[in-house]
Design a protein around this motif. Structure first.
Motif, PDB file in Angstrom:
ATOM      1  N   ARG A  18       0.838  -1.181   0.000  1.00 13.28           N
ATOM      2  CA  ARG A  18       0.000   0.000   0.000  1.00 13.28           C
ATOM      3  C   ARG A  18       0.882   1.242   0.000  1.00 13.28           C
ATOM      4  N   LEU A  19       0.674   2.074  -0.994  1.00  8.04           N
ATOM      5  CA  LEU A  19       1.373   3.354  -1.076  1.00  8.04           C
ATOM      6  C   LEU A  19       0.497   4.449  -0.472  1.00  8.04           C
ATOM      7  N   SER A  20       1.160   5.435   0.109  1.00  6.59           N
ATOM      8  CA  SER A  20       0.456   6.584   0.670  1.00  6.59           C
ATOM      9  C   SER A  20       1.032   7.866   0.082  1.00  6.59           C
ATOM     10  N   CYS A  21       0.194   8.864  -0.027  1.00  9.09           N
ATOM     11  CA  CYS A  21       0.632  10.169  -0.498  1.00  9.09           C
ATOM     12  C   CYS A  21      -0.083  11.230   0.331  1.00  9.09           C
ATOM     13  N   ALA A  22       0.668  11.915   1.165  1.00  6.41           N
ATOM     14  CA  ALA A  22       0.100  12.933   2.043  1.00  6.41           C
ATOM     15  C   ALA A  22       0.329  14.313   1.443  1.00  6.41           C
ATOM     16  N   ALA A  23      -0.727  15.092   1.385  1.00 11.04           N
ATOM     17  CA  ALA A  23      -0.661  16.439   0.831  1.00 11.04           C
ATOM     18  C   ALA A  23      -0.647  17.469   1.946  1.00 11.04           C
ATOM     19  N   SER A  24       0.096  18.538   1.716  1.00 10.86           N
ATOM     20  CA  SER A  24       0.120  19.647   2.658  1.00 10.86           C
ATOM     21  C   SER A  24       0.264  20.945   1.877  1.00 10.86           C
ATOM     22  N   GLY A  25       0.050  22.039   2.540  1.00  6.35           N
ATOM     23  CA  GLY A  25       0.132  23.329   1.867  1.00  6.35           C
ATOM     24  C   GLY A  25      -1.247  23.785   1.415  1.00  6.35           C
ATOM     25  N   SER A  26      -1.337  24.279   0.207  1.00  6.44           N
ATOM     26  CA  SER A  26      -2.594  24.839  -0.325  1.00  6.44           C
ATOM     27  C   SER A  26      -3.510  23.733  -0.831  1.00  6.44           C
ATOM     28  N   ILE A  27      -3.900  22.874   0.084  1.00  8.74           N
ATOM     29  CA  ILE A  27      -4.663  21.689  -0.317  1.00  8.74           C
ATOM     30  C   ILE A  27      -6.057  22.023  -0.812  1.00  8.74           C
ATOM     31  N   PHE A  28      -6.557  23.217  -0.492  1.00  5.59           N
ATOM     32  CA  PHE A  28      -7.883  23.595  -0.953  1.00  5.59           C
ATOM     33  C   PHE A  28      -7.930  23.691  -2.477  1.00  5.59           C
ATOM     34  N   SER A  29      -6.751  23.870  -3.097  1.00  6.44           N
ATOM     35  CA  SER A  29      -6.692  24.028  -4.550  1.00  6.44           C
ATOM     36  C   SER A  29      -6.591  22.698  -5.286  1.00  6.44           C
ATOM     37  N   ILE A  30      -6.500  21.603  -4.551  1.00  4.19           N
ATOM     38  CA  ILE A  30      -6.319  20.289  -5.179  1.00  4.19           C
ATOM     39  C   ILE A  30      -7.654  19.781  -5.699  1.00  4.19           C
ATOM     40  N   ASN A  31      -7.680  19.410  -6.970  1.00  2.00           N
ATOM     41  CA  ASN A  31      -8.909  18.903  -7.589  1.00  2.00           C
ATOM     42  C   ASN A  31      -9.018  17.393  -7.503  1.00  2.00           C
ATOM     43  N   GLY A  32      -7.932  16.734  -7.258  1.00  2.00           N
ATOM     44  CA  GLY A  32      -7.910  15.278  -7.181  1.00  2.00           C
ATOM     45  C   GLY A  32      -6.460  14.868  -7.038  1.00  2.00           C
ATOM     46  N   MET A  33      -6.225  13.585  -6.824  1.00  2.09           N
ATOM     47  CA  MET A  33      -4.853  13.094  -6.713  1.00  2.09           C
ATOM     48  C   MET A  33      -4.738  11.745  -7.385  1.00  2.09           C
ATOM     49  N   GLY A  34      -3.544  11.447  -7.819  1.00  8.05           N
ATOM     50  CA  GLY A  34      -3.375  10.180  -8.507  1.00  8.05           C
ATOM     51  C   GLY A  34      -1.944   9.691  -8.466  1.00  8.05           C
ATOM     52  N   TRP A  35      -1.731   8.614  -9.214  1.00 10.84           N
ATOM     53  CA  TRP A  35      -0.418   7.979  -9.284  1.00 10.84           C
ATOM     54  C   TRP A  35      -0.038   7.694 -10.733  1.00 10.84           C
ATOM     55  N   TYR A  36       1.211   7.995 -11.046  1.00 10.30           N
ATOM     56  CA  TYR A  36       1.839   7.540 -12.264  1.00 10.30           C
ATOM     57  C   TYR A  36       2.962   6.591 -11.859  1.00 10.30           C
ATOM     58  N   ARG A  37       3.436   5.813 -12.819  1.00  5.09           N
ATOM     59  CA  ARG A  37       4.633   5.015 -12.572  1.00  5.09           C
ATOM     60  C   ARG A  37       5.573   5.125 -13.769  1.00  5.09           C
ATOM     61  N   GLN A  38       6.839   4.941 -13.470  1.00  2.35           N
ATOM     62  CA  GLN A  38       7.864   5.130 -14.491  1.00  2.35           C
ATOM     63  C   GLN A  38       8.895   4.019 -14.385  1.00  2.35           C
ATOM     64  N   VAL A  39       9.130   3.375 -15.505  1.00  2.58           N
ATOM     65  CA  VAL A  39      10.208   2.399 -15.630  1.00  2.58           C
ATOM     66  C   VAL A  39      11.270   3.022 -16.524  1.00  2.58           C
ATOM     67  N   PRO A  40      12.537   2.985 -16.143  1.00  5.23           N
ATOM     68  CA  PRO A  40      13.585   3.575 -16.978  1.00  5.23           C
ATOM     69  C   PRO A  40      13.517   3.064 -18.410  1.00  5.23           C
ATOM     70  N   GLY A  41      13.527   3.982 -19.357  1.00  2.38           N
ATOM     71  CA  GLY A  41      13.497   3.617 -20.757  1.00  2.38           C
ATOM     72  C   GLY A  41      12.105   3.419 -21.319  1.00  2.38           C
ATOM     73  N   LYS A  42      11.101   3.531 -20.466  1.00  2.00           N
ATOM     74  CA  LYS A  42       9.723   3.362 -20.927  1.00  2.00           C
ATOM     75  C   LYS A  42       8.920   4.627 -20.667  1.00  2.00           C
ATOM     76  N   GLN A  43       7.805   4.730 -21.360  1.00  2.00           N
ATOM     77  CA  GLN A  43       6.944   5.883 -21.194  1.00  2.00           C
ATOM     78  C   GLN A  43       6.267   5.838 -19.829  1.00  2.00           C
ATOM     79  N   ARG A  44       6.079   7.020 -19.257  1.00  5.38           N
ATOM     80  CA  ARG A  44       5.361   7.114 -17.987  1.00  5.38           C
ATOM     81  C   ARG A  44       3.933   6.599 -18.177  1.00  5.38           C
ATOM     82  N   GLU A  45       3.437   5.880 -17.196  1.00  9.21           N
ATOM     83  CA  GLU A  45       2.117   5.254 -17.295  1.00  9.21           C
ATOM     84  C   GLU A  45       1.212   5.753 -16.179  1.00  9.21           C
TER      85      GLU A  45
END
Length: 113
Positions: A18-45
């Motif tokens: 399980r991955l976690s991502c905690a937001a801080s700062g101007s969080i009122f401006s956040i419309n949503g959150m998500g995850w990308y992943r990256q493998v060296p030499g491949k396109q970000r997914e």
């Protein structure tokens, strides 16, 4: 907006993380959150995204195995990853569109026996 990702590591095929991502700062401006992943030499997914209202979207390769959720009280988004495969090995980055796009520092997930 600052994003702090955590929870990566080494897991055997078929295992879970399980991955976690905690937001801080101007969080009122956040419309949503998500995850990308990256493998060296491949396109970000794109992996998963959850809107402010809780609507979720998943990449085809993770549908049925990964679940994104959010805890608004903690300003945190989670990515539950089940039935992990070696091809899920990547650096996972959380992000938040909030005018500009904000990114976490990345957390490495390695799926290997």
């Amino acid at each position: 907006v600052q994003l702090q990702a955590s929870g990566g590591g080494l897991v055997q095929p078929g295992g879970s993380l399980r991955l976690s991502c905690a937001a801080s700062g101007s969080i009122f401006s956040i419309n949503g959150m998500g995850w990308y992943r990256q493998v060296p030499g491949k396109q970000r997914e794109s992996v998963a995204f959850i809107t402010k209202g809780g609507i979720t979207n998943y990449g085809d390769s993770v549908k049925g195995r990964f679940t994104i959720s959010r805890d608004n009280a903690k300003n945190t988004v989670y990515l539950q990853m089940n039935s992990l495969k070696p091809e899920d090995t990547a650096v996972y980055y959380c992000y938040a569109p909030a005018g500009a796009w904000y990114w976490g520092q990345g957390t490495l997930v390695t799926v290997s026996s």
